[in-house]
Design a protein around this motif. Structure first.
Motif, PDB file in Angstrom:
ATOM      1  N   PHE A 107       0.854  -1.189   0.000  1.00  0.00           N
ATOM      2  CA  PHE A 107       0.000   0.000   0.000  1.00  0.00           C
ATOM      3  C   PHE A 107       0.889   1.238   0.000  1.00  0.00           C
ATOM      4  N   ALA A 108       0.346   2.333  -0.578  1.00  0.00           N
ATOM      5  CA  ALA A 108       1.132   3.566  -0.691  1.00  0.00           C
ATOM      6  C   ALA A 108       0.229   4.770  -0.426  1.00  0.00           C
ATOM      7  N   VAL A 109       0.841   5.906  -0.175  1.00  0.00           N
ATOM      8  CA  VAL A 109       0.049   7.133  -0.005  1.00  0.00           C
ATOM      9  C   VAL A 109      -0.543   7.538  -1.355  1.00  0.00           C
ATOM     10  N   HIS A 110       0.270   7.496  -2.389  1.00  0.00           N
ATOM     11  CA  HIS A 110      -0.166   7.944  -3.722  1.00  0.00           C
ATOM     12  C   HIS A 110       0.000   6.826  -4.756  1.00  0.00           C
ATOM     13  N   PRO A 111      -0.725   6.923  -5.875  1.00  0.00           N
ATOM     14  CA  PRO A 111      -0.485   5.976  -6.964  1.00  0.00           C
ATOM     15  C   PRO A 111       0.937   6.146  -7.497  1.00  0.00           C
ATOM     16  N   GLY A 112       1.398   5.151  -8.191  1.00  0.00           N
ATOM     17  CA  GLY A 112       2.726   5.242  -8.799  1.00  0.00           C
ATOM     18  C   GLY A 112       3.712   4.263  -8.213  1.00  0.00           C
ATOM     19  N   PHE A 113       3.375   3.707  -7.039  1.00  0.00           N
ATOM     20  CA  PHE A 113       4.267   2.727  -6.427  1.00  0.00           C
ATOM     21  C   PHE A 113       3.979   1.360  -7.029  1.00  0.00           C
ATOM     22  N   ASN A 114       5.023   0.611  -7.280  1.00  0.00           N
ATOM     23  CA  ASN A 114       4.848  -0.762  -7.733  1.00  0.00           C
ATOM     24  C   ASN A 114       5.885  -1.665  -7.073  1.00  0.00           C
ATOM     25  N   PHE A 115       5.697  -2.947  -7.263  1.00  0.00           N
ATOM     26  CA  PHE A 115       6.576  -3.906  -6.588  1.00  0.00           C
ATOM     27  C   PHE A 115       6.663  -5.168  -7.446  1.00  0.00           C
ATOM     28  N   ALA A 116       7.695  -5.963  -7.206  1.00  0.00           N
ATOM     29  CA  ALA A 116       7.909  -7.162  -8.020  1.00  0.00           C
ATOM     30  C   ALA A 116       7.895  -8.400  -7.129  1.00  0.00           C
ATOM     31  N   ILE A 117       7.228  -9.448  -7.611  1.00  0.00           N
ATOM     32  CA  ILE A 117       7.130 -10.700  -6.847  1.00  0.00           C
ATOM     33  C   ILE A 117       7.615 -11.866  -7.708  1.00  0.00           C
ATOM     34  N   TRP A 118       8.298 -12.787  -7.064  1.00  0.00           N
ATOM     35  CA  TRP A 118       8.694 -14.043  -7.727  1.00  0.00           C
ATOM     36  C   TRP A 118       8.419 -15.176  -6.753  1.00  0.00           C
ATOM     37  N   ASN A 119       7.626 -16.142  -7.220  1.00  0.00           N
ATOM     38  CA  ASN A 119       7.442 -17.373  -6.442  1.00  0.00           C
ATOM     39  C   ASN A 119       7.410 -18.538  -7.412  1.00  0.00           C
ATOM     40  N   SER A 120       6.989 -19.707  -6.941  1.00  0.00           N
ATOM     41  CA  SER A 120       7.083 -20.864  -7.835  1.00  0.00           C
ATOM     42  C   SER A 120       6.087 -20.790  -8.980  1.00  0.00           C
ATOM     43  N   GLU A 121       5.089 -19.925  -8.864  1.00  0.00           N
ATOM     44  CA  GLU A 121       4.077 -19.863  -9.916  1.00  0.00           C
ATOM     45  C   GLU A 121       4.189 -18.637 -10.797  1.00  0.00           C
ATOM     46  N   ILE A 122       4.634 -17.552 -10.219  1.00  0.00           N
ATOM     47  CA  ILE A 122       4.710 -16.309 -10.999  1.00  0.00           C
ATOM     48  C   ILE A 122       6.141 -15.843 -11.033  1.00  0.00           C
ATOM     49  N   GLU A 123       6.660 -15.770 -12.244  1.00  0.00           N
ATOM     50  CA  GLU A 123       8.081 -15.460 -12.375  1.00  0.00           C
ATOM     51  C   GLU A 123       8.291 -13.955 -12.473  1.00  0.00           C
ATOM     52  N   ASN A 124       8.824 -13.391 -11.446  1.00  0.00           N
ATOM     53  CA  ASN A 124       9.296 -12.016 -11.429  1.00  0.00           C
ATOM     54  C   ASN A 124       8.402 -11.018 -12.168  1.00  0.00           C
ATOM     55  N   THR A 125       7.270 -10.736 -11.598  1.00  0.00           N
ATOM     56  CA  THR A 125       6.286  -9.873 -12.248  1.00  0.00           C
ATOM     57  C   THR A 125       6.058  -8.603 -11.420  1.00  0.00           C
ATOM     58  N   VAL A 126       5.862  -7.501 -12.132  1.00  0.00           N
ATOM     59  CA  VAL A 126       5.645  -6.206 -11.467  1.00  0.00           C
ATOM     60  C   VAL A 126       4.147  -5.955 -11.324  1.00  0.00           C
ATOM     61  N   PHE A 127       3.743  -5.513 -10.152  1.00  0.00           N
ATOM     62  CA  PHE A 127       2.341  -5.205  -9.874  1.00  0.00           C
ATOM     63  C   PHE A 127       2.214  -3.771  -9.393  1.00  0.00           C
ATOM     64  N   ASP A 128       1.143  -3.113  -9.766  1.00  0.00           N
ATOM     65  CA  ASP A 128       0.865  -1.791  -9.210  1.00  0.00           C
ATOM     66  C   ASP A 128       0.303  -1.951  -7.806  1.00  0.00           C
ATOM     67  N   SER A 129       0.733  -1.069  -6.924  1.00  0.00           N
ATOM     68  CA  SER A 129       0.192  -1.078  -5.561  1.00  0.00           C
ATOM     69  C   SER A 129      -1.110  -0.288  -5.521  1.00  0.00           C
ATOM     70  N   LYS A 130      -1.964  -0.647  -4.599  1.00  0.00           N
ATOM     71  CA  LYS A 130      -3.096   0.214  -4.260  1.00  0.00           C
ATOM     72  C   LYS A 130      -2.575   1.418  -3.501  1.00  0.00           C
ATOM     73  N   SER A 131      -3.377   2.467  -3.468  1.00  0.00           N
ATOM     74  CA  SER A 131      -2.931   3.661  -2.747  1.00  0.00           C
ATOM     75  C   SER A 131      -4.098   4.364  -2.065  1.00  0.00           C
ATOM     76  N   TYR A 132      -3.779   5.204  -1.104  1.00  0.00           N
ATOM     77  CA  TYR A 132      -4.791   5.932  -0.346  1.00  0.00           C
ATOM     78  C   TYR A 132      -5.442   7.017  -1.202  1.00  0.00           C
ATOM     79  N   PHE A 133      -4.617   7.846  -1.788  1.00  0.00           N
ATOM     80  CA  PHE A 133      -5.142   8.903  -2.661  1.00  0.00           C
ATOM     81  C   PHE A 133      -5.184   8.402  -4.092  1.00  0.00           C
ATOM     82  N   SER A 134      -6.071   9.002  -4.876  1.00  0.00           N
ATOM     83  CA  SER A 134      -6.117   8.648  -6.303  1.00  0.00           C
ATOM     84  C   SER A 134      -5.264   9.599  -7.129  1.00  0.00           C
ATOM     85  N   ASP A 135      -4.905  10.750  -6.551  1.00  0.00           N
ATOM     86  CA  ASP A 135      -4.174  11.840  -7.233  1.00  0.00           C
ATOM     87  C   ASP A 135      -4.970  12.465  -8.376  1.00  0.00           C
TER      88      ASP A 135
END
Ligand code: SD4
Length: 343
Positions: free
Chosen positions: A315-343
């Motif tokens: 979670f973030a204060v504003h949109p624009g933050f993203n993060f990357a996850i890698w596990n046995s099913e999803i190989e290194n993928t970037v996701f947008d975070s949800k945020s408090y404000f929509s900007d």
């Protein structure tokens, strides 16, 4: 009142599977390994971590490799390639923490390429948690780390030269969001065309096949900061916290705001008290905003978290933050975070 607050949960298509695979649980035989890193540059960090995790290695080794991978990426946002302070020096902060609350940290460290590994040495070779400045550098050299030349990367030199024209200290939130490369694919460094960027922090948390959690954070700190300024990133409890009984969290964004609420410790304590990682990240961000809702319109702060069972949240204060996850099913993928404000 909660309902009348301006609140918008930005939910992208990519964010949905992040939550979905977050509900995978630890099986009796062991955990499914998982690594999660801040920003889209997290794909580089994850590339360092996954070979360790996928071969039954320790989460601690995996997160250190994540830090090394991003610190090696000299044209990127952290390590010696990062933007300097206002006096023209790159000063680095980093910390690391394992499943037994062993932790190490360095701050205001200069001319050392891998602060994350120095932080690990502080953890393993000293009775202390944190070394700063010249003392940290001296310790690093004693431990065999090479003292690099005091030199800015070409991109940082250009950004600094441009900044000197006005010498204004005004952190710009989410400057990097114009450059995000969502989904899988080659990483594009987050610098703007003029060579500048504002986010400079890589945080990685991981769960290994034994069910152990660890985390690390490494940064050159806010661009053009006051000399000597240290943010949340090397502070255990603020920029990173791990508790094997509850979960792990790491932060990025305006460090001062994260320090004020002991951000990552708060996220982990909320998980201990029953919150999911997503709820915990949201509550911590709400705590930051509540303190000063007006100022919060002008800064970014973000958390990512993994519970001991392998659920994930961000979670973030504003949109624009993203993060990357890698596990046995999803190989290194970037996701947008949800945020408090929509900007
Ligand atoms: C700091 N939290 O030094 C860091 C900065 C950051 O993306 O995360 N930038 O305050």
């Amino acid at each position: 009142m909660r309902d009348t607050r301006r609140r918008f949960l930005q939910n992208t298509i990519l964010a949905v599977p992040a939550i979905k695979f977050g509900i995978m649980k630890r099986s009796k035989e062991g955990s499914r390994p998982l690594v999660m890193s801040t920003w889209d540059s997290g794909v580089i960090a994850n590339e360092g971590a996954w070979p360790v995790l996928s071969t039954q290695g320790r989460a601690l080794d995996a997160v250190e490799q994540a830090g090394i991978a991003i610190e090696n990426h000299i044209s990127c946002c952290v390590g010696l390639g990062g933007n300097p302070d206002r006096d023209g020096y790159v000063t680095l902060d980093s910390c690391i923490m394992d499943e037994k609350a062993n932790c190490g940290s360095v701050a205001f460290l200069e001319r050392i390429k891998h602060p994350v590994s120095v932080a690990r040495k502080v953890m393993e070779k000293t009775p202390h948690v944190m070394l700063v400045g010249q003392g940290a550098q001296q310790f690093a050299v004693q431990q065999g780390f090479h003292l690099e030349e005091q030199k800015l990367s070409p991109e940082a030199a250009k950004a600094y030269k441009d900044w000197l024209k006005n010498s204004e200290y005004k952190p710009v939130k989410n400057i990097e969001r114009t450059q995000t490369n969502k989904g899988k694919g080659p990483f594009v460094p987050n610098r703007l065309q003029d060579g500048s960027f504002n986010h400079d922090t890589m945080g990685t948390i991981a769960l290994d096949s034994r069910g152990d959690l660890s985390g690390m954070c490494t940064t050159s700190g806010m661009a053009f900061k006051m000399r000597g300024r240290v943010g949340d990133s090397p502070l255990i409890g603020a920029g990173l916290f791990v508790d094997n009984e509850a979960g792990a969290a790491v932060a990025t964004g305006q460090g001062e705001e994260i320090i004020r609420i002991s951000g990552c410790h708060l996220v982990v304590e909320l998980m201990r008290n029953g919150a999911s990682p997503q709820e915990a990240c949201e509550k911590a961000i709400e705590r930051i905003i509540k303190r000063d809702p007006v100022r919060a319109k002008d800064f970014q702060a973000c958390f990512i978290a993994i519970s001991r069972g392998g659920d994930t949240g961000a979670f973030a204060v504003h949109p624009g933050f993203n993060f990357a996850i890698w596990n046995s099913e999803i190989e290194n993928t970037v996701f947008d975070s949800k945020s408090y404000f929509s900007d």
